[in-house]
Motif scaffolding. Structure first.
Motif, PDB file in Angstrom:
ATOM      1  N   VAL A  85      -0.547  11.061  -0.782  1.00 43.92           N
ATOM      2  CA  VAL A  85       0.696  10.286  -0.912  1.00 43.92           C
ATOM      3  C   VAL A  85       1.907  11.212  -0.979  1.00 43.92           C
ATOM      4  N   GLN A  86       1.695  12.449  -1.452  1.00 42.32           N
ATOM      5  CA  GLN A  86       2.803  13.387  -1.590  1.00 42.32           C
ATOM      6  C   GLN A  86       3.454  13.724  -0.251  1.00 42.32           C
ATOM      7  N   VAL A  87       2.713  13.617   0.847  1.00 41.32           N
ATOM      8  CA  VAL A  87       3.268  14.008   2.145  1.00 41.32           C
ATOM      9  C   VAL A  87       3.910  12.836   2.868  1.00 41.32           C
ATOM     10  N   VAL A  88       3.883  11.644   2.275  1.00 40.56           N
ATOM     11  CA  VAL A  88       4.477  10.464   2.898  1.00 40.56           C
ATOM     12  C   VAL A  88       5.881  10.258   2.334  1.00 40.56           C
ATOM     13  N   PRO A  89       6.936  10.419   3.124  1.00 41.14           N
ATOM     14  CA  PRO A  89       8.297  10.218   2.608  1.00 41.14           C
ATOM     15  C   PRO A  89       8.521   8.770   2.170  1.00 41.14           C
ATOM     16  N   PHE A  90       9.222   8.613   1.056  1.00 40.59           N
ATOM     17  CA  PHE A  90       9.478   7.267   0.561  1.00 40.59           C
ATOM     18  C   PHE A  90      10.287   6.451   1.567  1.00 40.59           C
ATOM     19  N   GLN A  91      11.172   7.119   2.304  1.00 38.01           N
ATOM     20  CA  GLN A  91      11.997   6.415   3.289  1.00 38.01           C
ATOM     21  C   GLN A  91      11.142   5.732   4.358  1.00 38.01           C
ATOM     22  N   LEU A  92       9.958   6.288   4.632  1.00 43.18           N
ATOM     23  CA  LEU A  92       9.070   5.697   5.626  1.00 43.18           C
ATOM     24  C   LEU A  92       8.503   4.359   5.148  1.00 43.18           C
ATOM     25  N   LEU A  93       8.474   4.167   3.840  1.00 38.75           N
ATOM     26  CA  LEU A  93       7.879   2.957   3.272  1.00 38.75           C
ATOM     27  C   LEU A  93       8.903   1.895   2.906  1.00 38.75           C
ATOM     28  N   MET A  94      10.174   2.212   3.047  1.00 39.46           N
ATOM     29  CA  MET A  94      11.202   1.326   2.522  1.00 39.46           C
ATOM     30  C   MET A  94      11.218  -0.044   3.201  1.00 39.46           C
ATOM     31  N   ILE A  95      11.082  -0.087   4.530  1.00 38.14           N
ATOM     32  CA  ILE A  95      11.144  -1.375   5.235  1.00 38.14           C
ATOM     33  C   ILE A  95       9.958  -2.267   4.869  1.00 38.14           C
ATOM     34  N   PRO A  96       8.703  -1.787   4.968  1.00 39.42           N
ATOM     35  CA  PRO A  96       7.591  -2.660   4.545  1.00 39.42           C
ATOM     36  C   PRO A  96       7.661  -3.042   3.072  1.00 39.42           C
ATOM     37  N   LEU A  97       8.126  -2.122   2.205  1.00 44.36           N
ATOM     38  CA  LEU A  97       8.276  -2.466   0.791  1.00 44.36           C
ATOM     39  C   LEU A  97       9.332  -3.554   0.606  1.00 44.36           C
ATOM     40  N   TYR A  98      10.426  -3.436   1.337  1.00 47.29           N
ATOM     41  CA  TYR A  98      11.478  -4.440   1.226  1.00 47.29           C
ATOM     42  C   TYR A  98      10.964  -5.814   1.658  1.00 47.29           C
TER      43      TYR A  98
END
Length: 251
Positions: A85-98
């Motif tokens: 999980v450390q190598v996955v940028p949070f910005q990459l997850l923002m749209i699905p999380l939203y």
């Protein structure tokens, strides 16, 4: 930054680092407070960051203890996933999380919607796991022989010894949510719910040019945003010490 926030007239030269007393004023703080309400922004930042810190410490300690002390099938795989999980940028997850939080959970325009993605921090899990691994196993075995439950072992034996790790996790976790502005901006457009970082970003983009001293007003907002982080570090810096983890074991 502090000097710039106090300058009535901008002086970007080297001499401006030592401004004349007549050029010092709190007008920049008044100007930015009139436009974004610094107190409300700080309160929202405190709620957002405080919720993230509570979740980080609680779930981080539980997960770190389970990964380091308890023996169960799949423990190595779960730890590998925490590292991944450390190598996955949070910005990459923002749209699905939203989409999940705003549409599926219906938590748009709420504190919980802002806090939920930050409740568990993989960095904190790794920190606690590595720290728990350093604790002498004899301490835990002695407590179990005396009849202590696993929860009692965690609460009475492990937690008092990992205070430096808790301080480290709090500092590292605090900086992220406190400075975060993209995620809260996505979740809520209500000004009375937005953290100070979001309000400052909006101010810089849309309002700063309307002030008499845009540069000074931006510096004033940055000072207000920085003070809690500096205070938190000064409070916890005494905990960044090595503890004698083996002092509870005879021999």
């Amino acid at each position: 930054m502090v000097v710039g926030s106090l300058q009535a007239e901008v002086d970007p030269s080297v001499a401006g680092a030592f401004p004349a007393p007549g050029n010092l004023s709190f007008e920049n703080y008044v100007a930015i407070d009139e436009r974004i309400d610094l107190f409300t922004g700080l309160m929202n930042s405190g709620i957002f960051t405080g919720g993230a810190l509570i979740g980080t410490v609680v779930f981080g300690v539980l997960a770190g203890y389970a990964l380091a002390i308890l023996k169960w099938r799949g423990r190595g795989f779960v730890f590998a996933m925490a590292l991944l999980v450390q190598v996955v940028p949070f910005q990459l997850l923002m749209i699905p999380l939203y989409v999940m939080i705003a549409r599926d959970f219906g938590l748009a325009d709420s504190y919980l919607g802002m806090i939920l993605p930050f409740l568990i921090n993989s960095t904190a899990v790794i920190i606690f796991r590595q720290f728990f691994l350093q604790l002498p196993k004899d301490l835990f075995d002695s407590a179990r022989i005396d009849g202590a439950s696993e929860v009692r072992v965690l609460w009475s034996i492990a937690l008092p010894l990992v205070r430096p790790a808790i301080a480290t996790a709090v500092i590292l976790t605090f900086i992220g949510p406190w400075n975060e502005f993209l995620w809260p901006f996505l979740v809520t457009k209500e000004a009375e719910l937005q953290p100070l970082a979001v309000s400052l970003a909006n101010f810089i983009s849309n309002i700063a040019a309307s002030t008499a001293n845009p540069y000074g007003a931006m510096m004033a907002g940055a000072v207000v945003l920085s003070i809690p982080a500096i205070v938190l570090f000064l409070v916890f810096q005494r905990s960044f010490v090595s503890t004698d983890l083996g002092s509870g074991v005879k021999g």
